[in-house]
Design an enzyme around this catalytic site. Structure first.
Site, PDB file in Angstrom:
ATOM      1  N   CYS A 188     -21.326 -14.558 -10.245  1.00  0.00           N
ATOM      2  CA  CYS A 188     -22.437 -14.887  -9.350  1.00  0.00           C
ATOM      3  C   CYS A 188     -23.018 -16.267  -9.676  1.00  0.00           C
ATOM      4  O   CYS A 188     -22.348 -17.262  -9.415  1.00  0.00           O
ATOM      5  CB  CYS A 188     -23.472 -13.771  -9.363  1.00  0.00           C
ATOM      6  SG  CYS A 188     -24.357 -13.653  -7.800  1.00  0.00           S
ATOM      7  N   HIS A 191     -20.401  -8.845  -8.425  1.00  0.00           N
ATOM      8  CA  HIS A 191     -20.777  -8.356  -9.755  1.00  0.00           C
ATOM      9  C   HIS A 191     -19.817  -7.286 -10.264  1.00  0.00           C
ATOM     10  O   HIS A 191     -20.061  -6.091 -10.104  1.00  0.00           O
ATOM     11  CB  HIS A 191     -22.216  -7.819  -9.724  1.00  0.00           C
ATOM     12  CG  HIS A 191     -23.211  -8.898  -9.620  1.00  0.00           C
ATOM     13  ND1 HIS A 191     -23.764  -9.517 -10.715  1.00  0.00           N
ATOM     14  CD2 HIS A 191     -23.699  -9.556  -8.540  1.00  0.00           C
ATOM     15  CE1 HIS A 191     -24.567 -10.479 -10.326  1.00  0.00           C
ATOM     16  NE2 HIS A 191     -24.546 -10.532  -9.007  1.00  0.00           N
ATOM     17  N   GLU A 212     -19.356  -6.502 -13.269  1.00  0.00           N
ATOM     18  CA  GLU A 212     -19.913  -5.849 -14.460  1.00  0.00           C
ATOM     19  C   GLU A 212     -20.709  -4.584 -14.114  1.00  0.00           C
ATOM     20  O   GLU A 212     -20.970  -3.743 -14.977  1.00  0.00           O
ATOM     21  CB  GLU A 212     -20.808  -6.826 -15.228  1.00  0.00           C
ATOM     22  CG  GLU A 212     -22.244  -6.976 -14.744  1.00  0.00           C
ATOM     23  CD  GLU A 212     -22.386  -7.718 -13.415  1.00  0.00           C
ATOM     24  OE1 GLU A 212     -21.369  -8.236 -12.886  1.00  0.00           O
ATOM     25  OE2 GLU A 212     -23.503  -7.783 -12.895  1.00  0.00           O
TER      26      GLU A 212
HETATM   27  N1  LIG Z   1     -29.540 -17.150  -7.667  1.00  0.00           N
HETATM   28  C1  LIG Z   1     -28.186 -17.297  -7.159  1.00  0.00           C
HETATM   29  C2  LIG Z   1     -27.235 -16.393  -7.921  1.00  0.00           C
HETATM   30  C3  LIG Z   1     -27.485 -14.940  -7.618  1.00  0.00           C
HETATM   31  C4  LIG Z   1     -27.153 -14.007  -8.775  1.00  0.00           C
HETATM   32  O1  LIG Z   1     -26.582 -14.378  -9.787  1.00  0.00           O
HETATM   33  N2  LIG Z   1     -27.594 -12.761  -8.622  1.00  0.00           N
HETATM   34  C5  LIG Z   1     -27.583 -11.801  -9.718  1.00  0.00           C
HETATM   35  C6  LIG Z   1     -28.938 -11.219  -9.921  1.00  0.00           C
HETATM   36  C7  LIG Z   1     -29.167 -10.383 -11.161  1.00  0.00           C
HETATM   37  C8  LIG Z   1     -27.933  -9.892 -11.923  1.00  0.00           C
HETATM   38  O2  LIG Z   1     -27.278  -8.939 -11.501  1.00  0.00           O
HETATM   39  O3  LIG Z   1     -27.603 -10.521 -12.945  1.00  0.00           O
HETATM   40  C9  LIG Z   1     -28.136 -16.982  -5.673  1.00  0.00           C
HETATM   41  O4  LIG Z   1     -29.082 -16.372  -5.172  1.00  0.00           O
HETATM   42  O5  LIG Z   1     -27.104 -17.317  -5.048  1.00  0.00           O
END
Ligand SMILES: N[C@@H](CCC(=O)NCCCC(=O)O)C(=O)O
Length: 251
Positions: A112, A219, A221
């Site tokens: 992400c 995600h 994970e």
């Molecule tokens: N802020 C960026 C990346 C979004 C992101 O990494 N979301 C994960 C949120 C929490 C987690 O599961 O670690 C965007 O909005 O593109």
């Protein structure tokens, strides 16, 4: 034999207005690294550091986590957004660390925000509000519970013959989606691995990397043990980390 050490980069946040800063990682990243057979080692958001090589010589793989924060637009000539939620010290840590890790052959998995960092580290740019772009899906998290937020959200098509396809063996999957931003232009040497139905690049690899170097917008994970695509990705990353450990350490 000792486990491969997987470095996990931290965010640097205040937990309350005007409070102390903390360096933190979501537990699900630690759990995934552990389940993959690694020994997680958290890397604080140190900011500009001349110790990149010392950090990278202490780990066998680099995991870049997601985060609510966005990469500062100045890193990709983007527009400064009012009320943006940035983490400059994380950017100053991860962007050079990614370039050095690829240069040294340290396996990299970006998730992400971590995937966006890989793209920006190699000169790519970001769409800052994908849902506002004509023809694009709303890739932001929907729903209330964690299971709803991290549940399957859209299909992806895997590029035949790519790293992800080689790992997974199929050319389509359903993935979760919790992001406002996304790849606008890919950085130098980055190769598309998966695309969303609206054409947004959802995964890419680093073609000039000598080891595993994969970035995914979703995600894996989250509840990885229930997801065959997540399991093969984490296994591929862990195998590369073990290979790194064997080739660089005596322990
Ligand atoms: N802020 C960026 C990346 C979004 C992101 O990494 N979301 C994960 C949120 C929490 C987690 O599961 O670690 C965007 O909005 O593109």
């Amino acid at each position: 034999m000792a486990q491969p050490i997987i470095g996990i980069t931290c965010c640097r946040w205040r937990l309350k207005e005007d409070g102390h800063f903390f360096h933190l990682v979501g537990e699900k990243y630690i759990q995934a690294a552990t389940a993959a057979g690694g020994l997680p080692l958290l890397i604080p958001a140190l900011g500009e550091t001349s110790q990149l090589e010392q950090i990278l010589s202490s780990i066998d793989g680099l995991l870049l986590t997601g985060s609510q924060s966005n990469i500062e637009p100045r890193h990709y000539q983007g527009q400064v957004l009012a009320d943006d939620f940035n983490d400059p010290q994380r950017d100053a840590t991860t962007l050079p660390l990614i370039r050095e890790a690829v240069k040294l052959g340290v396996p990299v998995l970006g998730i992400c925000r971590g995937a966006q960092e890989v793209n920006v580290a190699f000169g790519g740019t970001l769409e800052q509000a994908v849902h506002q772009q004509a023809g694009k899906l709303d890739h932001r998290e929907q729903g209330g519970s964690l299971d709803e937020m991290y549940g399957p959200a859209h299909e992806i098509e895997l590029v035949p013959g790519g790293l992800l396809h080689q790992l997974y063996g199929q050319t389509s999957a359903r993935v979760n989606s919790l992001h406002h931003q996304g790849v606008a232009t890919l950085g130098a040497g980055l190769q598309i691995e998966a695309i969303a139905p609206d054409g947004l690049i959802e995964a890419f690899s680093v073609s000039h990397a000598t080891s595993f170097a994969l970035a995914v917008q979703w995600h894996p994970e989250w509840k990885f043990q229930d997801n065959p695509l997540s399991m093969v990705m984490l296994a591929g990353f862990a195998a590369a980390c073990t290979q790194r450990q064997l080739s660089t350490r005596k322990r």
